[in-house]
Design an enzyme around this catalytic site. Structure first.
Site, PDB file in Angstrom:
ATOM      1  CE  LYS B  75      -4.053   1.988   2.595  1.00  0.00           C
ATOM      2  NZ  LYS B  75      -4.869   1.544   3.834  1.00  0.00           N
ATOM      3  CB  SER B 150      -8.285   3.500   2.708  1.00  0.00           C
ATOM      4  OG  SER B 150      -7.312   2.772   3.402  1.00  0.00           O
ATOM      5  CB  SER B 174      -8.416   0.603   5.500  1.00  0.00           C
ATOM      6  OG  SER B 174      -9.184   1.840   5.452  1.00  0.00           O
TER       7      SER B 174
END
Lengths: 100, 474, 475
Positions: B75, B150, B174
């Site tokens: 990420k 996310s 997330s």
């Protein structure tokens, strides 16, 4: 809990957070933040007077490191990241007020 | 697609090579990234060099670690030396960190190959990966839908078979929510189990890094590498990594599992059906499943949407145009900071910064932030009471399957409600995971959520493995 | 200075002191004054995204030492974030202790027997330093500024006094005594000129017995003299303002040392909303009894106790002697005085020699072992060295080290052995019977005659006191 969020509140908060809002944005955020805060009023459904706050779920205390010097970053690497550097320092436009 | 466990075994035995595995990954990225917008940056050269090095070490007979030659997606809120790290924000556009996140060091030490950085909601604020300055990521299972967020990019990387495993971060769901929407296993570890050093903070008291994988065993394998004390994070648990892989097949015989009404009430029918079917599957495997109610969980969404923005408003103050990242010039330093932040942050980030600033400001602290901290206490106590009676809790991960792009962007509150089942465990600091179980609308996967008390990851993996088998993935 | 009749000043001091740790408060960068700009910085103190603070144990030890020396209660504490945007603050918040400081509720007794309450002594991190370009080099009127983050993250303890100070002289005494204490704890070098100790003064005025007036805060005073002058100026300014029908406005003021006046820096505003909240990157600090005991055991005696111990060695000390004692304590050199006293020597002489000869070359005291000092003074007292010779010997040992006796010999200071002196005196008595009998009959002036004669015979190698001792022994 306090009264509904006003446009002035949002303007003040934006100033504190160093954000500039257009008039339209001010309207939009006043409405949206107001809705979120309105939802937050459900917390008042319980009597929390005697409940202690928890800021953190981590129960360990006294986390310290020994006083040992470790290598710093290479200055050239650090200054290469800077939007503007002069004389081995970070350059900023003029500062209008003293630090608090 | 080979599992990470299989890739590592093949690379270590010489059946495959890190280079071959990487090239396969790069080929899939080449084929699908333009459509799905998964990777913001692919470190082709760095990854090839790392893979070659691993192959050379294998050739020399060295043990290159449990993730030998496993390509992994990261990420883009994890700092990696020299690799652009943006948090999907214009404010960090072009920034290359001079240091590695602890998790990246651990992955590399374990033989993994860092392939590149994946898209996210800006600063991890969002539930659909639509709040990215670099465009939304699409769900590989149905590109008209969101992958969740996310950590949508990291979920999509695995769902699209680009990599077998990836890392995300979970502040209010997330990792688990996109895992559910993309049909993956996603784990939010116990707070402090994985070092946050080098994770660009959203809400420090809630953030945890965790893995995405197609299988429970892969998720356990990666988490075992990530976990363990790190002296650079004051909130890192002072103990070595737990053994997780060894317990994946422990089963649930004799376990007491609580089916939490508040963690599926209001969800779509297909989701509720999956949760109930999961309860049956656990029962069939020897667990005792009881229905429980934890009414306090109803307040956690409100508390979360004050606590997380409050911390974020402070964490994101440093993006001021002075030391790194974007600067928009202006006459004086205050105007420069304002111009930079106004241009650099997207709408959702601004919304949360202002919400958090307000919640902490003089005159409102007690009513909002202070009150939220008390709800946090209630949440922790409520979970603790539940765990006196049961070993694990079961619920839904999300109210629905993956939704269409644009479906929930108009109204922030609608989007926030997506996180209602995942938020409570972040407030408590306890671990939880999402594992695919059954399907819902349009044949899309449904994720069920398993929750446990602090440090119960091994137990969670064992229960998830039972569901994985029951769902037809032996 | 005295205030006009019917007025009283009320002063509280906030003293920031940098701690003498090797590394910074939350990272391993060197805590070092005077390095090249931006060379002591890392992801943590530069506030790079993703970095996290970890508390320095030594800084906690120093903070506790300060608290103990100031009779504070040491309690479980937390770290908060003080949020404000400013370019010398790398995270745009300062990590500081807020509602739960490590030390609170202490006091400081001053040499004038007054007591000043210590409200708290808490830990926090220092900021970076800005250099202003254009204009006069000061912030106001500058075109741009350059920031050096070397100092950012250096550990500080802020010591906040109660509003108990009633004169600028008392404020100065407090600051000086506190400085001595900080040095004695080993927590600070007390170097005002390097900014390692800085004073902020909260000043208000009132009619005695009236409620406190509105206060102004004078920032960043960096010498005892500035502190005293600024407080006097500010108190008078406020009195004149009130007398003229004006009202004191709560504000932060700057002291201009050259002009000798304070001026407005910033007025307290609504914007001063620091949104303090607990830093979620740090955990609670709760030193247990064992940790506290370990720190307390290592705590050296404080100036007041040390001063009393030296004064106790002096019989009816004069003002000048007390001033000399102050120098000895300030320099931390009383071990020399105690060494002399323990050897049965003259403590007053030792105080004088330390306050003058040692103070003059304090950087080299490491060259002078206590026993060398003791033996030099013993030689002086026995008359083997004159005062001037003793000072010369001390100076020499301070500069280059060495054995005082050998140095005295090499310089030809070796005075007559008592045998030789005795023989010389005996010869003189025999050849001057009249003078001797008058001296024996009580005419002390004749001593000078014999000293002169001895000096003549020995070419000045004799010591007057030794000659008198010899004469008296034969009287």
């Amino acid at each position: 809990m306090s009264d509904a969020l006003s446009r002035d509140d949002v303007a003040k908060v934006a100033r504190l957070a160093r954000l500039v809002l257009s008039e339209d944005e001010l309207d939009l955020y006043t409405e949206q933040l107001g809705q979120i805060l309105e939802h937050a009023r459900d917390m008042n459904s319980l009597d929390l007077t005697d409940v202690l706050p928890t800021a953190h779920p981590f129960g360990v205390t006294n986390v310290v490191r020994e006083d040992v010097v470790t290598p710093s970053l290479d200055r050239e690497v650090v200054l290469a990241m800077a939007p503007h550097a002069v004389d081995h320092r970070f350059a900023v436009p003029r500062i209008l007020g003293e630090a608090p | 697609m080979k599992s990470a466990t299989q890739i590592a075994a093949d690379v270590r035995s010489g059946t495959s090579s890190a280079t071959a595995e990487l090239e396969r990954t790069l080929t899939v990225i080449e084929q699908r990234n333009a459509e799905l917008n998964v990777f913001l940056y692919v470190d082709v050269e760095g990854a090839r060099a790392a893979a070659a090095q691993i192959d050379a070490r294998v050739a020399r007979g060295e043990d290159v670690g449990p993730l030998a030659g496993v390509p992994i997606a990261l990420k883009d809120n994890l700092c990696q030396v020299g690799v652009p790290t943006t948090c999907s924000s214009k404010i960090l556009d072009g920034w290359r960190p001079p240091y590695n996140a602890t998790v990246i060091e651990r992955l590399l030490d374990a033989g993994a190959v860092a392939v590149g950085k994946t898209n996210l909601d800006e600063f991890a604020m969002g539930s659909s990966t639509e709040n990215s300055a670099f465009g939304p990521t699409r769900n590989p299972l149905d590109p008209s839908r969101v992958p969740g967020g996310s950590s949508g990019g990291s979920a999509a990387a695995v769902a699209a078979d680009m990599t077998a495993v990836s890392l995300g971060s979970d502040t209010g769901g997330s990792i688990r929510q996109p895992a559910a929407l993309c049909g993956l296993v996603g784990v939010k570890p116990t707070y402090g189990l994985v070092s946050r050093y080098g994770l660009i903070a959203f809400a420090s008291s809630l953030d945890q890094i965790g893995p995405f994988a197609k299988t429970v065993a892969d998720a356990a394998l990666v988490l075992e590498v990530l976990a363990g004390h790190d002296a650079r994070d004051s909130t890192s648990l002072p103990e070595p990594a737990p053994r997780l892989v060894a317990h994946v097949n422990d089963g649930v015989a004799g376990r007491r599992i609580g089916l939490v009404r508040e963690l599926f009430d209001g969800a779509d029918e297909s989701v509720v059906a999956s949760v109930r079917a999961a309860a049956d599957a656990l029962r069939a495997a020897g667990a005792e499943v009881v229905e429980v109610s934890i009414p306090e969980l109803a307040l956690t969404l409100s508390a979360y949407y004050l606590i997380a923005p409050a911390e974020a408003s402070s964490n994101l103050a440093r993006f001021d145009g002075v030391r790194y990242g974007l600067r928009v010039s202006a006459e004086d330093v205050t105007a420069m900071m304002e111009a930079t932040r106004t241009a650099g942050f997207g709408a959702e980030v601004k919304r949360r910064i202002m919400l958090g600033t307000y919640a902490l400001s003089a005159g409102y602290y007690d009513a909002y932030y202070g009150q939220a901290l008390k709800v946090r206490t209630l949440t922790i106590d409520a979970f603790a009471r539940a765990y006196q009676r049961v070993d694990l809790l079961l619920g839904a991960t999300t109210p629905s399957v993956a939704f269409a792009l644009g479906a929930k962007t108009a109204d922030p509150m609608t989007m926030y409600l997506n996180d209602v089942f995942t938020i409570p465990t972040n407030l408590a600091g306890d671990p939880a995971l999402s594992v695919p179980f059954g399907t819902g609308e349009a044949g899309l996967p449904v994720g069920v959520q398993l929750l446990g008390p602090g440090r119960s990851e091994a137990r969670l993996f064992a229960a998830a493995r039972v569901l994985e088998i029951a769902d037809g993935r032996p | 200075m005295t205030l006009p009749d019917g007025w009283e000043m009320v002063v509280g001091l906030e003293v920031h002191t940098e701690l003498l740790t090797r590394s910074k408060l939350f990272c391993g960068c060197a805590n070092h004054f005077g390095s090249e700009p931006n060379t002591n910085i890392c992801p943590v103190c530069l506030g790079l995204p993703g970095s996290l603070p970890v508390l320095n144990r030594e800084a906690v030890d120093f903070a506790m030492r300060i608290g103990m020396a100031l009779h504070c209660t040491i309690a479980p504490s937390t770290f908060h974030r003080k949020n404000y945007f400013y370019p010398d603050q790398s995270k745009d918040y300062q990590i500081s202790q807020y509602d739960l400081p490590i030390n609170s509720g202490g006091y400081l007794d001053l040499p004038d027997a007054s007591r000043v309450a210590i409200e708290r002594a808490h830990m926090e991190e220092d900021t970076g330093k800005s250099t202003h370009l254009g204009g006069s080099g000061r912030l106001a009127g500058a075109d741009s500024s350059l920031v050096d983050y070397n100092r950012c993250g250096v550990p500080l303890v802020e010591i906040v006094s109660g509003p108990d100070i009633r004169s600028s002289a008392q404020a100065r005494l407090y600051a000086a005594e506190l400085r001595g204490i900080l040095i004695a704890t080993g927590a600070s070098d007390g170097r005002l000129e390097e900014g390692s100790m800085r004073f902020d003064a909260n000043v208000s005025v009132r009619r005695p017995g009236a409620p406190f007036g509105t206060r102004c805060e004078i920032k960043n005073l960096n010498s005892l003299r500035s502190l005293q002058r600024a407080i006097d100026y500010e108190a008078l300014r406020q009195i004149e303002l009130i007398d003229g029908g004006g009202v004191v406005r709560q504000e932060t003021r700057h002291w201009d040392e050259n002009r000798g006046e304070t001026s407005t820096l910033r007025v307290k505003e609504d914007a001063d909303d620091y949104r303090y909240f607990r830093d979620p990157d740090l955990v609670d600090l709760a030193p247990d009894q064992a940790w506290q005991d370990r720190v307390r055991a290592a705590l050296a005696p404080m100036p007041a106790a040390r001063r009393a111990a030296v004064v106790a060695l002096l019989a009816a000390p004069s003002e000048a002697q007390l001033d000399a004692v102050e120098v000895v304590i300030d320099l931390g050199l009383e071990r020399y005085v105690h060494g002399v006293a323990a050897a049965g020597g003259d403590a007053a002489l030792a105080v004088a020699r330390v306050a003058n000869e040692l103070a003059a070359d304090v950087d080299h005291v490491a060259n002078l072992p206590v026993d060398a000092f003791v033996s030099t003074l013993a030689m002086e007292q026995r008359g083997e060295l004159s005062a001037t010779q003793a000072k010369t010997v001390l100076g020499e040992v301070l500069r280059h080290g060495g054995d005082p006796r050998a140095i005295a010999a090499a310089r030809g200071f070796e005075q007559l052995s008592s045998d030789t002196l005795g023989a010389t005196v005996a010869t003189l008595i025999a050849s001057n019977p009249d003078e001797w009998s008058r001296y024996r009959d009580g005419d002390d002036k004749l001593a000078q005659f014999f000293i002169g004669q001895v000096m003549k015979l020995t070419r000045g190698q004799a010591n007057g006191k030794a000659v008198i001792a010899e004469l008296q022994a034969r009287r």
